[in-house]
Motif scaffolding. Structure first.
Motif, short mmCIF file in Angstrom:
data_model
loop_
_atom_site.label_atom_id
_atom_site.label_comp_id
_atom_site.label_asym_id
_atom_site.label_seq_id
_atom_site.Cartn_x
_atom_site.Cartn_y
_atom_site.Cartn_z
N VAL A 67 61.09 58.00 88.41
CA VAL A 67 59.72 58.41 88.07
C VAL A 67 58.88 57.36 87.34
O VAL A 67 57.66 57.46 87.34
CB VAL A 67 59.71 59.74 87.26
CG1 VAL A 67 60.22 60.89 88.12
CG2 VAL A 67 60.53 59.64 85.98
N VAL A 68 59.52 56.40 86.69
CA VAL A 68 58.75 55.37 85.97
C VAL A 68 59.33 53.99 86.24
O VAL A 68 60.44 53.87 86.79
CB VAL A 68 58.74 55.62 84.43
CG1 VAL A 68 58.09 56.94 84.09
CG2 VAL A 68 60.15 55.52 83.85
N THR A 126 53.92 44.61 69.14
CA THR A 126 55.15 45.35 68.88
C THR A 126 55.56 46.16 70.10
O THR A 126 54.74 46.90 70.65
CB THR A 126 54.96 46.28 67.66
OG1 THR A 126 54.50 45.50 66.56
CG2 THR A 126 56.27 46.98 67.31
N THR A 127 56.79 46.00 70.54
CA THR A 127 57.31 46.76 71.68
C THR A 127 57.61 48.19 71.25
O THR A 127 58.33 48.41 70.27
CB THR A 127 58.59 46.08 72.22
OG1 THR A 127 58.25 44.79 72.73
CG2 THR A 127 59.22 46.92 73.32
N LEU A 128 57.03 49.14 71.96
CA LEU A 128 57.25 50.55 71.65
C LEU A 128 58.36 51.10 72.55
O LEU A 128 58.22 51.12 73.77
CB LEU A 128 55.96 51.34 71.87
CG LEU A 128 54.80 51.00 70.93
CD1 LEU A 128 53.50 51.63 71.42
CD2 LEU A 128 55.13 51.47 69.51
N ILE A 129 59.45 51.50 71.92
CA ILE A 129 60.58 52.08 72.65
C ILE A 129 60.56 53.59 72.43
O ILE A 129 60.74 54.06 71.30
CB ILE A 129 61.93 51.48 72.16
CG1 ILE A 129 61.91 49.95 72.26
CG2 ILE A 129 63.08 52.08 72.96
CD1 ILE A 129 63.17 49.27 71.70
N ASP A 164 58.57 57.99 68.36
CA ASP A 164 57.97 58.98 69.25
C ASP A 164 56.57 58.50 69.62
O ASP A 164 55.61 58.75 68.89
CB ASP A 164 57.92 60.35 68.57
CG ASP A 164 57.32 61.42 69.46
OD1 ASP A 164 56.93 61.10 70.62
OD2 ASP A 164 57.24 62.58 69.03
N VAL A 165 56.47 57.81 70.76
CA VAL A 165 55.18 57.24 71.17
C VAL A 165 54.17 58.32 71.55
O VAL A 165 52.97 58.04 71.63
CB VAL A 165 55.32 56.26 72.36
CG1 VAL A 165 56.13 55.05 71.98
CG2 VAL A 165 55.91 56.96 73.57
N THR A 166 54.67 59.56 71.79
CA THR A 166 53.75 60.64 72.14
C THR A 166 53.08 61.20 70.88
O THR A 166 52.17 62.01 70.98
CB THR A 166 54.46 61.79 72.91
OG1 THR A 166 55.38 62.45 72.03
CG2 THR A 166 55.20 61.25 74.12
N LEU A 177 58.09 60.37 82.09
CA LEU A 177 56.69 60.30 82.52
C LEU A 177 55.73 60.41 81.35
O LEU A 177 54.78 59.61 81.22
CB LEU A 177 56.40 61.45 83.50
CG LEU A 177 56.70 61.16 84.96
CD1 LEU A 177 56.62 62.43 85.79
CD2 LEU A 177 55.72 60.11 85.50
N ARG A 178 55.99 61.37 80.48
CA ARG A 178 55.10 61.63 79.34
C ARG A 178 55.05 60.41 78.41
O ARG A 178 54.00 60.03 77.91
CB ARG A 178 55.60 62.86 78.57
CG ARG A 178 54.50 63.71 77.96
CD ARG A 178 55.04 65.09 77.63
NE ARG A 178 56.00 65.04 76.54
CZ ARG A 178 55.67 65.05 75.25
NH1 ARG A 178 54.40 65.07 74.88
NH2 ARG A 178 56.60 65.02 74.32
N GLN A 179 56.20 59.78 78.20
CA GLN A 179 56.24 58.63 77.28
C GLN A 179 55.61 57.39 77.91
O GLN A 179 54.95 56.61 77.24
CB GLN A 179 57.67 58.34 76.86
CG GLN A 179 58.27 59.43 75.98
CD GLN A 179 59.68 59.09 75.55
OE1 GLN A 179 59.91 58.68 74.43
NE2 GLN A 179 60.63 59.23 76.46
N GLN A 180 55.82 57.20 79.22
CA GLN A 180 55.18 56.06 79.87
C GLN A 180 53.66 56.21 79.79
O GLN A 180 52.94 55.26 79.47
CB GLN A 180 55.62 55.91 81.33
CG GLN A 180 55.02 54.67 81.99
CD GLN A 180 55.34 54.55 83.47
OE1 GLN A 180 55.14 55.48 84.24
NE2 GLN A 180 55.85 53.41 83.86
N GLU A 181 53.18 57.45 80.05
CA GLU A 181 51.74 57.72 79.96
C GLU A 181 51.21 57.46 78.56
O GLU A 181 50.08 57.01 78.37
CB GLU A 181 51.43 59.17 80.37
CG GLU A 181 51.17 59.32 81.85
CD GLU A 181 51.33 60.77 82.32
OE1 GLU A 181 51.05 61.70 81.53
OE2 GLU A 181 51.75 60.95 83.48
N ALA A 182 52.04 57.77 77.56
CA ALA A 182 51.62 57.60 76.17
C ALA A 182 51.66 56.14 75.72
O ALA A 182 51.26 55.81 74.62
CB ALA A 182 52.49 58.45 75.26
#
Ligand code: THG
Length: 284
Positions: free
Chosen positions: A87-88, A20-23, A247-249, A52-57
């Protein structure tokens, strides 16, 4: 069907087989006063931070919405896209119904974007599909039209089919259309969660296109919303949803999707599930 977005070398394939793709939904000033105020001043610090925070998550794609701020979307959307790209390197999902804002953002984005969204209204299809086609972008189609959101499964499938047909007529292939059968609050209509889940399954079976959902509406007005959102996401994966705007975080939400992918056979050898676990262990 596969929807491939992003830039050469850094693409995301939206397809059940890829998991599943997380957006990530957090670049959105809805209900966030200080974020809105910042955007109105043209400050993009929070946009960059959230990217940045979401890419990391673990976000695979980032939704970019600047419309809720009382600011100029035509100016801000391309600036926000640039700030994200600075940044990403994940693909962007341009969350706007404003044609000029979408045009401006598509001009600055060098990859293949996902436009969020068109709906089944003639006005929306006629004004936005040519812009999507012109830039070779992919597009999310909401199953609503001039009469609103159909309360029944048939109505939503019918609008989904219409959007796919109209997109193809504009030169956008079906594999570049992602249908959103729309999540509504179960607190106001007990059947709406089931209707949306059934619509997911029917759209997958009859049209074969990718399906996306935002989960958070389902729990509106109820306590412990994340419990309901996580359960809904897991069931939507089983029904055939291939991308989630969420919210992937939030660990509970991300883990619900990762677990569901394992359980429906979308994660060979549980590789992604285990990798996410290891990443959590080493970061804490
Ligand atoms: N489908 C499609 N696009 C969508 C949605 C959808 N875009 C917008 C929305 N739904 C998904 N995005 C969000 C973004 C934020 C929130 C919910 C959905 C949200 N934000 C917190 C709040 O309102 O309380 C902010 C909390 C905070 O301050 O951190 O809930 O369904 N195609």
């Amino acid at each position: 069907m596969e929807t491939i977005i992003g830039m050469p070398g850094k693409q995301r394939v939206i397809a059940a087989a890829c998991g599943t793709t997380l957006i990530g939904e957090r670049i959105n000033p809805t209900n966030r006063r200080s974020f809105s105020a910042e955007l109105e001043q043209g400050c993009l610090d929070t946009v960059a931070q959230e990217a940045l925070r979401q890419q990391e998550a673990g976000a695979h794609v980032l939704d970019v919405n600047v419309g809720a701020a009382g600011a100029d979307e035509v100016k801000l959307l391309p600036q926000a896209v640039q700030a994200v790209m600075d940044v990403v390197d994940v693909p962007v999902c341009l969350d706007s119904a404003n044609r000029e804002a979408l045009r401006a953002a598509l001009r600055v984005y060098p990859g293949k974007a996902l436009v969020n969204s068109v709906n089944g209204e003639e006005h929306s299809l006629r004004s936005l599909l040519p812009v999507v086609a012109n830039h070779g972008a992919a597009v999310i189609g909401l199953t609503m039209d001039d009469n609103g959101i159909p309360p029944d499964v048939d109505g939503r499938v019918r609008i989904a089919a219409k959007i796919v047909r109209e997109a193809e007529a504009c030169g956008i292939p079906a594999h570049d259309v992602v249908i959103d059968p729309l999540t509504m609050a179960v607190a106001t209509d007990s059947q709406t969660g089931a209707v949306t889940l059934q619509a997911v399954a029917r759209i997958r079976a009859e049209l074969g296109v990718n399906v996306v959902l935002g989960a958070s509406n389902v729990s509106f007005g109820l306590p412990e919303r994340v419990v309901l959102n996580a359960a809904f996401l897991a069931m939507a994966v089983y029904a055939g949803m291939t991308a989630a705007i969420t919210d992937v975080t939030n660990q509970a939400l991300k883990k619900a999707v990762l677990a569901a992918d394992v359980l429906v056979g979308r994660d060979d050898f549980s590789q992604r599930y285990i990798a996410a676990y290891r990443a959590d262990q080493s970061s804490s």
